[in-house]
Design an enzyme around this catalytic site. Structure first.
Site, PDB file in Angstrom:
ATOM      1  N   GLU A 233       9.309  -8.959   4.642  1.00 18.29           N
ATOM      2  CA  GLU A 233       9.189  -8.008   5.947  1.00 18.29           C
ATOM      3  C   GLU A 233       7.923  -7.883   6.494  1.00 18.29           C
ATOM      4  O   GLU A 233       6.987  -7.448   5.923  1.00 18.29           O
ATOM      5  CB  GLU A 233       9.603  -6.674   5.504  1.00 18.29           C
ATOM      6  N   CYS A 265       4.935  -1.342  12.206  1.00 20.82           N
ATOM      7  CA  CYS A 265       5.261  -2.768  12.338  1.00 20.82           C
ATOM      8  C   CYS A 265       6.215  -2.902  13.594  1.00 20.82           C
ATOM      9  O   CYS A 265       6.093  -3.967  14.067  1.00 20.82           O
ATOM     10  CB  CYS A 265       6.113  -3.150  11.035  1.00 20.82           C
TER      11      CYS A 265
HETATM   12  P1  NAD Z   1      -1.017  -6.986   3.517  1.00 22.91           P
HETATM   13  O1  NAD Z   1      -0.147  -7.980   3.764  1.00 22.91           O
HETATM   14  O2  NAD Z   1      -2.525  -6.789   3.628  1.00 22.91           O
HETATM   15  O3  NAD Z   1      -0.697  -6.016   1.993  1.00 22.91           O
HETATM   16  C1  NAD Z   1       0.430  -5.729   1.633  1.00 22.91           C
HETATM   17  C2  NAD Z   1       0.580  -5.742  -0.001  1.00 22.91           C
HETATM   18  O4  NAD Z   1       0.119  -7.140  -0.476  1.00 22.91           O
HETATM   19  C3  NAD Z   1      -0.395  -4.796  -0.421  1.00 22.91           C
HETATM   20  O5  NAD Z   1       0.190  -4.090  -1.579  1.00 22.91           O
HETATM   21  C4  NAD Z   1      -1.622  -5.627  -1.048  1.00 22.91           C
HETATM   22  O6  NAD Z   1      -1.996  -4.988  -2.290  1.00 22.91           O
HETATM   23  C5  NAD Z   1      -0.787  -6.884  -1.283  1.00 22.91           C
HETATM   24  N1  NAD Z   1      -1.788  -7.915  -1.134  1.00 22.91           N
HETATM   25  C6  NAD Z   1      -3.133  -8.267  -0.421  1.00 22.91           C
HETATM   26  N2  NAD Z   1      -3.548  -9.122  -0.521  1.00 22.91           N
HETATM   27  C7  NAD Z   1      -2.940  -9.716  -1.665  1.00 22.91           C
HETATM   28  C8  NAD Z   1      -3.025 -11.220  -2.024  1.00 22.91           C
HETATM   29  N3  NAD Z   1      -3.926 -12.004  -1.891  1.00 22.91           N
HETATM   30  N4  NAD Z   1      -2.341 -11.601  -3.081  1.00 22.91           N
HETATM   31  C9  NAD Z   1      -1.224 -10.781  -3.424  1.00 22.91           C
HETATM   32  N5  NAD Z   1      -0.746  -9.612  -2.981  1.00 22.91           N
HETATM   33  C10 NAD Z   1      -1.759  -8.983  -2.053  1.00 22.91           C
HETATM   34  O7  NAD Z   1      -0.383  -5.783   4.738  1.00 22.91           O
HETATM   35  P2  NAD Z   1      -0.691  -4.372   5.021  1.00 22.91           P
HETATM   36  O8  NAD Z   1      -2.162  -4.501   5.843  1.00 22.91           O
HETATM   37  O9  NAD Z   1      -0.714  -3.515   3.959  1.00 22.91           O
HETATM   38  O10 NAD Z   1       0.149  -3.919   5.904  1.00 22.91           O
HETATM   39  C11 NAD Z   1       0.200  -4.274   7.642  1.00 22.91           C
HETATM   40  C12 NAD Z   1       1.084  -5.659   7.582  1.00 22.91           C
HETATM   41  O11 NAD Z   1       2.515  -5.131   7.223  1.00 22.91           O
HETATM   42  C13 NAD Z   1       1.337  -5.527   9.393  1.00 22.91           C
HETATM   43  O12 NAD Z   1       1.342  -6.994   9.540  1.00 22.91           O
HETATM   44  C14 NAD Z   1       2.760  -5.006   9.582  1.00 22.91           C
HETATM   45  O13 NAD Z   1       3.480  -5.666  10.398  1.00 22.91           O
HETATM   46  C15 NAD Z   1       3.348  -5.361   8.226  1.00 22.91           C
HETATM   47  N6  NAD Z   1       4.605  -4.345   8.040  1.00 22.91           N
HETATM   48  C16 NAD Z   1       5.661  -4.832   8.195  1.00 22.91           C
HETATM   49  C17 NAD Z   1       6.769  -3.722   8.085  1.00 22.91           C
HETATM   50  C18 NAD Z   1       8.084  -4.290   8.105  1.00 22.91           C
HETATM   51  O14 NAD Z   1       9.063  -3.783   7.716  1.00 22.91           O
HETATM   52  N7  NAD Z   1       8.628  -5.505   8.534  1.00 22.91           N
HETATM   53  C19 NAD Z   1       6.614  -2.579   7.867  1.00 22.91           C
HETATM   54  C20 NAD Z   1       5.166  -2.337   7.792  1.00 22.91           C
HETATM   55  C21 NAD Z   1       4.193  -3.159   7.784  1.00 22.91           C
END
Ligand code: NAD
Length: 477
Positions: A233, A265
């Site tokens: 997502e 998002c």
């Molecule tokens: P992110 O991808 O940075 O992090 C998400 C999760 O991944 C966190 O729990 C983090 O600990 C983990 N993570 C981070 N780096 C990692 C790595 N190298 N290896 C494994 N896990 C890792 O996202 P964010 O900054 O928390 O959220 C923002 C993004 O999420 C935006 O792009 C937004 O559009 C998207 N988003 C999508 C939805 C949806 O429902 N489609 C909803 C909310 C947010």
């Protein structure tokens, strides 16, 4: 407080203390226990699923204030917005699942070809096993619990890994969830990248990830090692094409954009107006004033930016065009006022990356066709919004635009219709959930066929193949 300058400062509210990463041996032990319990199929009976869904609802009811306080601490979310967008959305998912679970779990009989009759064939949704749910910080409660509802409804065990960037909510989940759900099959494991990496190295039956595209690739690569199916997502730049500049258009756009300080998002990322944008910009300005008053930076219904890193990234975007409304910010509280920009640089981060903050670029295009081409030339967004009363434009828009969801005149409203699948396509993700779509996503649609051996009706197809048998086989299907 400043205007259009961007000096990095210490970050009193954004210097969050991230949760401590679990020791790898402790993670391994927890996963081994969960796997063992999942294998005993305790999560399968409908009674268990109903009980756990009710327990989750009870947790939200009894600890509403704790969760609202955590969300306020993490993101400055006002209680009304936080309750609606983080708690009520999950409760609606739980209620919907409870109402429909029996029907979702039921098998479907399917027709058997004449050649195989008599026989019975059915499709039955079966639990997948153990699901890993990794979430982001922007809706740190909803985006952990809504996938969990789908996992429980589908009869799975699950591990939740909340975002370390929303540590108060992560802590509240780790504290309260084990008091309500069955600890043999559900666990919250807190931590940052190290913990996520450790978890991703394990074998899962499904990984449900919500976050950004960059990390999604890490998740997909880790999942590929075990051929684990994933739901991704993600986000993207969701466009809003404005054909009609009525007051309601400005209000709906401002509501959707500035909720959670633009960190949503499916927020409209940018606006494309067909022709002159001045009337819309003026109405957006009036709307922002009516929503958040003279000083949005101190308004209790307007949230803050997640961290100093995110704050700085947004301030840099002010340099990439003309700020026509807002532009104020406060480094101490990590707040940025709702801001409208025009004449923006299409090559800068503002228009190349998902903004994820309270900045709305308004871009003029000459024709509707040009708007469609503008969208098509960019990565596929999670949602595409059209503000128009014209059925002709609506029909062309839904036919030509590729996005996770197409919404006419009501940005964000798609989120709260449980029968609509929520998810992206292309760069905005794969797989969808909410309601039955979540149940199906986290189930295996298993085929089952039964025949009797008492009468051998298949003898006509056994070798050796005489001329007469070949004729029969040719007509079988
Ligand atoms: P992110 O991808 O940075 O992090 C998400 C999760 O991944 C966190 O729990 C983090 O600990 C983990 N993570 C981070 N780096 C990692 C790595 N190298 N290896 C494994 N896990 C890792 O996202 P964010 O900054 O928390 O959220 C923002 C993004 O999420 C935006 O792009 C937004 O559009 C998207 N988003 C999508 C939805 C949806 O429902 N489609 C909803 C909310 C947010």
């Amino acid at each position: 407080m400043g205007l259009f300058t961007s000096t990095p400062l210490p970050d009193p509210v954004g210097d969050f203390a991230p949760p401590v990463d679990e020791h790898p041996s402790k993670i391994a032990a927890t996963l081994a226990n969960l796997r063992h319990s999942a294998d005993t199929r305790i999560t399968h009976p409908r009674r268990f699923r109903v009980q756990q869904l009710r327990a989750l609802e009870k947790m939200l009811e009894e600890h509403l204030d704790d969760f609202l306080a955590a969300l306020n601490e993490d993101l400055g979310k006002g209680a009304t917005e936080a309750k609606f967008s983080e708690v009520d959305v999950v409760r609606a998912e739980i209620d919907f699942a409870l109402r429909h679970l029996a029907e979702w779990m039921d098998h479907t009989n399917v027709k058997v070809p004449l050649a195989l009759q008599p026989a019975m064939a059915k499709v039955e949704p079966r639990p997948l096993g153990l699901v890993l749910i990794i979430g982001p910080w922007n809706y740190p409660l909803q985006l952990m619990l809504a996938p969990l509802v789908a996992a429980i409804a589908a009869g799975n065990a699950a591990v939740l890994k909340p975002s370390e960037i929303a540590p108060a909510t992560s802590g509240a989940l780790a504290k309260f969830l084990p008091l309500y759900l069955d600890n043999r099959v559900f666990a919250v494991i807190e931590g940052g990248v190290d913990t996520a990496t450790e978890l991703l190295a394990a074998r899962w039956d499904h990984i449900f990830f919500t976050g950004g595209e960059k990390v999604a690739k890490v998740v997909a690569a880790a999942a590929a090692k075990h051929l684990t199916p994933t739901t991704l997502e993600l986000g993207g730049k969701s466009p809003a094409v404005v054909d009609n500049q009525l007051p309601a258009t400005a209000k709906r756009l401002a509501y959707a954009k500035f909720m959670n300080a633009g960190q949503t998002c499916v927020a409209p990322d940018y606006v494309l107006t067909i022709g002159d944008s001045a009337p819309l910009i003026e109405r957006l300005g009036q709307t922002i004033h009516s929503f958040y008053g003279k000083d949005p930076l101190t308004h209790p219904d307007f949230g803050r930016i997640a961290s100093h890193r995110h704050f700085q990234r947004l301030l840099d975007m002010f340099e990439q065009g003309e700020v026509v409304h807002g532009g104020q910010y406060d480094e101490q509280t990590l707040r940025i006022a709702p801001t409208i920009m025009r004449n923006v640089d299409l090559e800068g981060t503002l228009m190349q990356e998902e903004i994820f903050g309270p900045i709305l670029p308004v871009i003029e295009v000459a024709t509707f066709e040009e708007a469609l081409e503008f969208i098509a030339a960019r990565p596929t967004p999670l949602a595409a919004y059209l503000m128009s009363e014209s059925p002709r434009l609506q029909s062309i828009f839904s036919d030509r635009v590729r996005a996770g969801a197409i919404v006419h005149n009501a940005p964000l409203a798609q989120m709260i219709v449980p029968s609509l699948p929520f998810g992206g396509v292309g760069a905005s993700g794969m797989g969808s959930y909410h309601g039955k779509h979540g149940f199906d996503r986290l189930s295996q649609m298993r085929s089952e066929l039964s025949k009797t051996t008492v009468v051998d009706t298949l003898s006509a197809i056994y070798p050796p193949y005489s001329w007469a048998k070949r004729k029969i086989i040719d007509r079988l299907l």
